[in-house]
Design a protein around this motif. Structure first.
Motif, PDB file in Angstrom:
ATOM      1  N   MET A  34       0.887  -0.942  -0.092  1.00 58.58           N
ATOM      2  CA  MET A  34       0.121  -0.018   0.240  1.00 58.58           C
ATOM      3  C   MET A  34       0.409   1.292  -0.407  1.00 58.58           C
ATOM      4  SD  MET A  34      -3.350  -1.061  -0.185  1.00 58.58           S
ATOM      5  CE  MET A  34      -3.838   0.840  -0.033  1.00 58.58           C
ATOM      6  N   ALA A  35       0.248   1.998  -0.467  1.00 53.68           N
ATOM      7  CA  ALA A  35       0.905   3.530  -0.650  1.00 53.68           C
ATOM      8  C   ALA A  35       0.452   4.457   0.079  1.00 53.68           C
ATOM      9  CB  ALA A  35       1.484   3.742  -1.681  1.00 53.68           C
ATOM     10  N   TRP A  36       1.078   5.664   0.195  1.00 57.47           N
ATOM     11  CA  TRP A  36       0.169   6.989   0.280  1.00 57.47           C
ATOM     12  C   TRP A  36       1.088   8.127  -0.618  1.00 57.47           C
ATOM     13  CZ3 TRP A  36      -3.954   9.138   2.617  1.00 57.47           C
ATOM     14  CH2 TRP A  36      -4.000   7.716   4.171  1.00 57.47           C
ATOM     15  N   TYR A  37       0.067   9.065  -1.211  1.00 59.28           N
ATOM     16  CA  TYR A  37       0.046   9.446  -2.695  1.00 59.28           C
ATOM     17  C   TYR A  37      -0.328  11.546  -2.208  1.00 59.28           C
ATOM     18  CZ  TYR A  37       0.610   5.093  -5.457  1.00 59.28           C
ATOM     19  OH  TYR A  37       0.906   3.701  -5.981  1.00 59.28           O
ATOM     20  N   SER A  66      11.531  13.877  -0.008  1.00 57.40           N
ATOM     21  CA  SER A  66      11.565  14.925   1.824  1.00 57.40           C
ATOM     22  C   SER A  66      10.378  14.825   2.378  1.00 57.40           C
ATOM     23  CB  SER A  66      10.199  16.384   0.393  1.00 57.40           C
ATOM     24  OG  SER A  66       8.984  14.847   0.240  1.00 57.40           O
ATOM     25  N   VAL A  67       9.671  13.715   2.674  1.00 63.20           N
ATOM     26  CA  VAL A  67       9.701  13.176   4.198  1.00 63.20           C
ATOM     27  C   VAL A  67      10.124  12.581   4.805  1.00 63.20           C
ATOM     28  CG1 VAL A  67       6.767  13.535   2.857  1.00 63.20           C
ATOM     29  CG2 VAL A  67       8.316  11.308   3.350  1.00 63.20           C
ATOM     30  N   LYS A  68      11.354  11.956   4.817  1.00 60.54           N
ATOM     31  CA  LYS A  68      12.017  10.919   5.471  1.00 60.54           C
ATOM     32  C   LYS A  68      12.251  11.513   7.008  1.00 60.54           C
ATOM     33  CE  LYS A  68      14.571   8.166   1.674  1.00 60.54           C
ATOM     34  NZ  LYS A  68      15.477   8.014   1.685  1.00 60.54           N
ATOM     35  N   MET A  86       2.403  12.336  10.197  1.00 63.75           N
ATOM     36  CA  MET A  86       2.863  13.143   9.874  1.00 63.75           C
ATOM     37  C   MET A  86       3.316  14.375  11.174  1.00 63.75           C
ATOM     38  SD  MET A  86       0.027  13.872   6.671  1.00 63.75           S
ATOM     39  CE  MET A  86       1.168  14.854   6.075  1.00 63.75           C
ATOM     40  N   ASN A  87       4.729  14.442  10.993  1.00 67.18           N
ATOM     41  CA  ASN A  87       5.199  14.957  11.581  1.00 67.18           C
ATOM     42  C   ASN A  87       6.143  15.685  11.313  1.00 67.18           C
ATOM     43  OD1 ASN A  87       5.139  13.145  14.632  1.00 67.18           O
ATOM     44  ND2 ASN A  87       6.002  12.234  13.543  1.00 67.18           N
ATOM     45  N   ASP A  93       4.057  20.750   2.658  1.00 68.95           N
ATOM     46  CA  ASP A  93       3.562  19.618   2.740  1.00 68.95           C
ATOM     47  C   ASP A  93       1.910  19.235   2.273  1.00 68.95           C
ATOM     48  OD1 ASP A  93       5.012  18.754   5.493  1.00 68.95           O
ATOM     49  OD2 ASP A  93       5.436  17.986   3.975  1.00 68.95           O
ATOM     50  N   THR A  94       2.015  20.371   1.747  1.00 72.44           N
ATOM     51  CA  THR A  94       0.172  20.724   2.240  1.00 72.44           C
ATOM     52  C   THR A  94      -0.341  20.377   0.002  1.00 72.44           C
ATOM     53  OG1 THR A  94       0.190  23.324   2.967  1.00 72.44           O
ATOM     54  CG2 THR A  94      -1.608  22.403   1.059  1.00 72.44           C
TER      55      THR A  94
END
Length: 121
Positions: A34-37, A66-68, A86-87, A93-94
């Motif tokens: 599964m993945a988030w986009y 960019s989110v690691k 998400m932190n 990130d918008t």
């Protein structure tokens, strides 16, 4: 039929830590990665996080650069749900966040409605 229902977005201050959820139905959830986009205005939909199937140990996760270190993806096969923690959110990130299964390296199913995350003070 397949349904992907994302939730948990909203207006978040910079530095915030929301949790997104994606409830899946209509396919054998535990059998698919599964993945988030993320989709931003004017940009293509970008895969930000993915997670393999529980059958692999450890469960493979992958993140766009960019989110690691800020985002974490988890799955609960008993609930057919995938989460994105998400932190330290930043304005960049918008976007609208979508989930999908991955088959042969591509998104497998028609997209859900997504959930909007707006990072702004």
């Amino acid at each position: 039929q397949v349904q992907l229902v994302e939730s948990g977005g909203g207006l978040v201050q910079p530095g915030g830590s929301p949790r997104l959820s994606c409830a899946a139905s209509g396919f054998t959830f535990r059998g698919d990665a599964m993945a988030w986009y993320r989709e931003t205005p004017g940009d293509q939909r970008e895969r930000v996080a993915s997670i393999g199937t529980i059958g692999h140990s450890p469960t493979d996760t992958d993140y766009t650069e960019s989110v690691k270190g800020r985002f974490s993806i988890y799955r609960d096969d008993s609930k057919s749900t995938v989460y994105l923690y998400m932190n330290s959110l930043k304005p960049e990130d918008t976007g609208v966040y979508f989930c999908n299964a991955i088959r042969s390296g591509n998104s497998a199913f028609p997209w859900g409605q997504g959930t909007q995350v707006t990072v702004s003070s």
